[in-house]
Design a protein around this motif. Structure first.
Motif, PDB file in Angstrom:
ATOM      1  N   THR A   1       0.640  -1.093   0.053  1.00  0.00           N
ATOM      2  CA  THR A   1      -0.361  -0.053  -0.065  1.00  0.00           C
ATOM      3  C   THR A   1       0.831   1.509   0.046  1.00  0.00           C
ATOM      4  O   THR A   1       0.992   2.684   0.038  1.00  0.00           O
ATOM      5  CB  THR A   1      -0.984  -0.188   1.233  1.00  0.00           C
ATOM      6  OG1 THR A   1      -0.136   0.464   2.408  1.00  0.00           O
ATOM      7  CG2 THR A   1      -1.910  -1.227   1.412  1.00  0.00           C
TER       8      THR A   1
ATOM      9  N   LEU B   1       1.533   6.856   1.722  1.00  0.00           N
ATOM     10  CA  LEU B   1       0.800   5.784   1.191  1.00  0.00           C
ATOM     11  C   LEU B   1       0.511   5.715  -0.606  1.00  0.00           C
ATOM     12  O   LEU B   1       0.393   7.571  -1.270  1.00  0.00           O
ATOM     13  CB  LEU B   1      -0.990   6.478   1.840  1.00  0.00           C
ATOM     14  CG  LEU B   1      -2.382   4.758   0.770  1.00  0.00           C
ATOM     15  CD1 LEU B   1      -1.749   3.874   1.616  1.00  0.00           C
ATOM     16  CD2 LEU B   1      -3.829   5.874   1.757  1.00  0.00           C
ATOM     17  N   LYS B   2       0.716   5.096  -1.540  1.00  0.00           N
ATOM     18  CA  LYS B   2       0.697   5.009  -2.786  1.00  0.00           C
ATOM     19  C   LYS B   2      -1.014   6.108  -3.632  1.00  0.00           C
ATOM     20  O   LYS B   2      -1.546   5.717  -2.300  1.00  0.00           O
ATOM     21  CB  LYS B   2       0.398   3.649  -3.486  1.00  0.00           C
ATOM     22  CG  LYS B   2       2.436   2.894  -3.256  1.00  0.00           C
ATOM     23  CD  LYS B   2       1.720   1.619  -4.191  1.00  0.00           C
ATOM     24  CE  LYS B   2       3.233   1.249  -3.297  1.00  0.00           C
ATOM     25  NZ  LYS B   2       4.549   1.705  -4.163  1.00  0.00           N
ATOM     26  N   PRO B   3      -0.606   6.187  -4.415  1.00  0.00           N
ATOM     27  CA  PRO B   3      -2.241   6.497  -5.094  1.00  0.00           C
ATOM     28  C   PRO B   3      -2.843   5.649  -4.538  1.00  0.00           C
ATOM     29  O   PRO B   3      -2.705   4.285  -5.348  1.00  0.00           O
ATOM     30  CB  PRO B   3      -1.962   7.113  -6.328  1.00  0.00           C
ATOM     31  CG  PRO B   3      -0.650   7.643  -5.728  1.00  0.00           C
ATOM     32  CD  PRO B   3       0.092   6.760  -4.981  1.00  0.00           C
ATOM     33  N   GLY B   4      -4.916   5.101  -5.251  1.00  0.00           N
ATOM     34  CA  GLY B   4      -5.415   4.193  -5.578  1.00  0.00           C
ATOM     35  C   GLY B   4      -5.355   3.402  -6.792  1.00  0.00           C
ATOM     36  O   GLY B   4      -5.932   2.422  -6.367  1.00  0.00           O
ATOM     37  N   ALA B   5      -5.490   4.665  -7.533  1.00  0.00           N
ATOM     38  CA  ALA B   5      -5.421   4.900  -9.268  1.00  0.00           C
ATOM     39  C   ALA B   5      -4.320   3.405  -9.735  1.00  0.00           C
ATOM     40  O   ALA B   5      -2.841   3.357  -9.007  1.00  0.00           O
ATOM     41  CB  ALA B   5      -5.290   5.248 -10.238  1.00  0.00           C
TER      42      ALA B   5
ATOM     43  N   MET C   1      -3.226   0.672  -7.662  1.00  0.00           N
ATOM     44  CA  MET C   1      -3.089   0.012  -6.123  1.00  0.00           C
ATOM     45  C   MET C   1      -2.694  -1.392  -6.406  1.00  0.00           C
ATOM     46  O   MET C   1      -2.402  -2.405  -6.073  1.00  0.00           O
ATOM     47  CB  MET C   1      -3.032   0.682  -5.098  1.00  0.00           C
ATOM     48  CG  MET C   1      -2.903  -0.150  -4.174  1.00  0.00           C
ATOM     49  SD  MET C   1      -3.033   0.305  -2.672  1.00  0.00           S
ATOM     50  CE  MET C   1      -2.852   2.166  -2.313  1.00  0.00           C
ATOM     51  N   ASP C   2      -4.140  -1.958  -6.809  1.00  0.00           N
ATOM     52  CA  ASP C   2      -4.258  -3.514  -7.505  1.00  0.00           C
ATOM     53  C   ASP C   2      -2.674  -3.690  -8.298  1.00  0.00           C
ATOM     54  O   ASP C   2      -2.608  -5.313  -7.736  1.00  0.00           O
ATOM     55  CB  ASP C   2      -5.215  -3.750  -8.478  1.00  0.00           C
ATOM     56  CG  ASP C   2      -5.345  -2.977  -9.347  1.00  0.00           C
ATOM     57  OD1 ASP C   2      -5.108  -1.540  -9.773  1.00  0.00           O
ATOM     58  OD2 ASP C   2      -5.183  -3.652  -9.928  1.00  0.00           O
TER      59      ASP C   2
END
Length: 495
Positions: A265, A270-274, A276-277
């Motif tokens: 993560t 924290l990384k950007p959400g885009a 991250m999967d």
């Protein structure tokens, strides 16, 4: 992972009673040409095969697949696959490997196929077929057609030792790549440090290898501060897995290290959400090292090889490590954490110091280390850093294996940018320039004197977020298993 049933045949091409027959095409100076091995098929078409393929739009470009009825042959369907531009010496091993992979993907659902491509390079054809037939359907309610069930490789002498060895070696390497892919593609709710260690143990013991697993209590007792620090924010504690292959008459000792962040993560940073999967792939280095150890046992390399694989999950929580923390790494050096998203290097150096205690001749470690690798080299070219001579050797072998590793420098002037006001060094610099190189310099600080060392940064090449191409599927790619295999084989032969 399902591997097609593979076999060698010297049956005349026109008499091969198969569902699909694969031939190669190339882009010549004057248009479409047939690759070596396709001549008997051309004869069956009364010399008009090039004309027919051209009418169907074939150009011979890489990854192109054209299907047509196998007129005049015992086969049902003819599959023409492009090898790209033809060089003076004919198709390269990599173009054959890639074409074989494209053909294997196009043969999904076919029961029995044969290919004439081995005329150019049998090991590459076998590898490409095994890797191209790969599919990950573990979590699909419907598996679709499935991979091609059986493939015969047309060779002049199917009983020759060289052909048999090529089939065995090419299959083993392709299967090792697919083992790594399976691990990478397993979602992080099912692949976390403890379960990853269990799967690594199962694979290693199944191959007859020695295995040792350190849990969080053992890591704490022995002082693995980097692994424990990174894993502190997760409810699923870290592990360290050690796997050993002791080959016959082993003259050289090789240490392998691979980053096993089962999900990243970024932690408090924290990384950007885009996107991250895609961080489910942050354990690709570990997956490749584990798969390479299985391969080493299968091919029984005459080397003493030990893999040291750190596994952790980088999560933000009330117990997570923070920017500003100082960690005491295994071996005693201290590191000031300025960015918790530069976590891979922290678990790697714990493992590297432990690996160096075995006094190896060579240390090779690999990871999805830096986004800067993608900026510098793109999504398909690994960056290779390390001791100059060994770095260049690894890069050269990586290129020959088709994975395209590129040698990168470790400029001395960047070392001062890792100085810390509190600790022996910081985990990142205070700027964005040369991020991949700075990470390599950080790792170098933990390599024992006299050990020939190379690092392979696979941040982009480890995971394909775009459409499949050649033998490369969407998702985990298995890079750099083939590079590691080539380096081990070269050390075994040349020391």
């Amino acid at each position: 992972m399902t591997t097609p049933k593979l076999a060698l045949t010297d049956t005349a091409v026109a008499k091969l009673s198969v569902d699909a027959l694969v031939i190669g095409t190339v882009s010549g100076a004057d248009g479409l040409q047939l690759a070596p091995g396709a001549e008997p098929v051309a004869t069956a078409f009364d010399g008009d095969l090039v004309k027919v393929l051209t009418a169907l739009g074939a150009s011979g470009k890489a990854d192109e697949v054209v299907k047509l009825p196998a007129t005049g042959l015992a086969a049902t369907v003819l599959v023409a696959v492009g090898l790209g531009k033809a060089g003076e010496d004919g198709p390269t091993a990599e173009s054959v490997r890639r074409a074989s992979g494209a053909a294997a993907r196009a043969l999904s659902g076919v029961e029995h196929a044969a290919t004439t491509l081995p005329a150019a390079d049998l090991p590459a054809t076998v590898q490409g077929t095994v890797m191209g037939a790969y599919g990950f359907t573990e979590y699909k309610s419907s598996n679709g057609d499935g991979p091609v069930a059986a493939v015969d490789f047309v060779v002049a002498d199917a009983k020759a030792d060289t052909a048999t060895h090529a089939l065995k070696g090419g299959t083993a390497i392709g299967e090792a790549v697919n083992i790594a892919r399976d691990l990478i593609n397993t979602p992080p709710n099912d692949l976390f440090p403890a379960s990853f260690a269990e799967r690594a143990t199962e694979l290693a013991k199944g191959a007859g290898l020695e295995v040792e697993v350190l849990d969080d209590a053992a890591l704490r007792k022995q002082g693995f501060g980097g692994i424990l620090g990174v894993g502190a924010g997760s409810s699923r504690p870290p592990r360290l897995v050690r796997i050993r292959h002791k080959g016959p008459k082993a003259a050289k000792k090789v240490a392998l290290v691979g980053k096993g962040i089962t999900f990243d993560t970024g932690g408090i940073s924290l990384k950007p959400g885009a996107g991250m999967d895609n961080m489910t792939s942050d354990m690709s280095g570990a997956a490749s090292v584990i798969a390479t150890m299985v391969l080493a046992a299968k091919l029984n390399y005459p080397l003493d090889i030990t893999a040291t694989v750190p596994m952790a999950e980088n999560m933000p929580s009330g117990t997570a490590y923070r920017p500003g923390d100082v960690l005491t790494m295994y071996g005693g050096k201290t590191v000031e954490v300025l960015n918790t998203d530069a976590e891979g290097r922290l678990i790697l150096v714990d493992a590297m110091v432990r690996a160096c205690e075995d006094e190896p001749d060579y240390l090779i470690e690999t990871s999805t280390l830096t986004g800067a690798q993608v900026v510098a080299l793109g999504n398909r070219t690994p960056g290779v850093m390390g001791e100059d001579a060994f770095r260049d050797r690894v890069a050269r072998l990586s290129q020959a294996a088709g994975e395209g590793g590129w040698p990168m420098p470790l400029p001395d002037e960047l070392r001062a940018d890792l100085d810390s006001k509190l600790a022996d060094l910081a985990n990142v610099t205070n700027h964005r320039w040369g991020g991949m190189l700075a990470a390599g310099i950080f790792l170098r600080e933990f390599v024992a004197e006299g050990v020939q060392w190379a690092h392979i940064d696979i941040a982009g090449p480890a995971y394909n977020t775009n459409s499949p191409w050649g033998y490369t599927p969407k998702g985990g790619t298995g890079v750099p298993v083939r590079t590691l295999a080539a380096v081990l084989a070269d050390i075994a032969e040349n020391g």
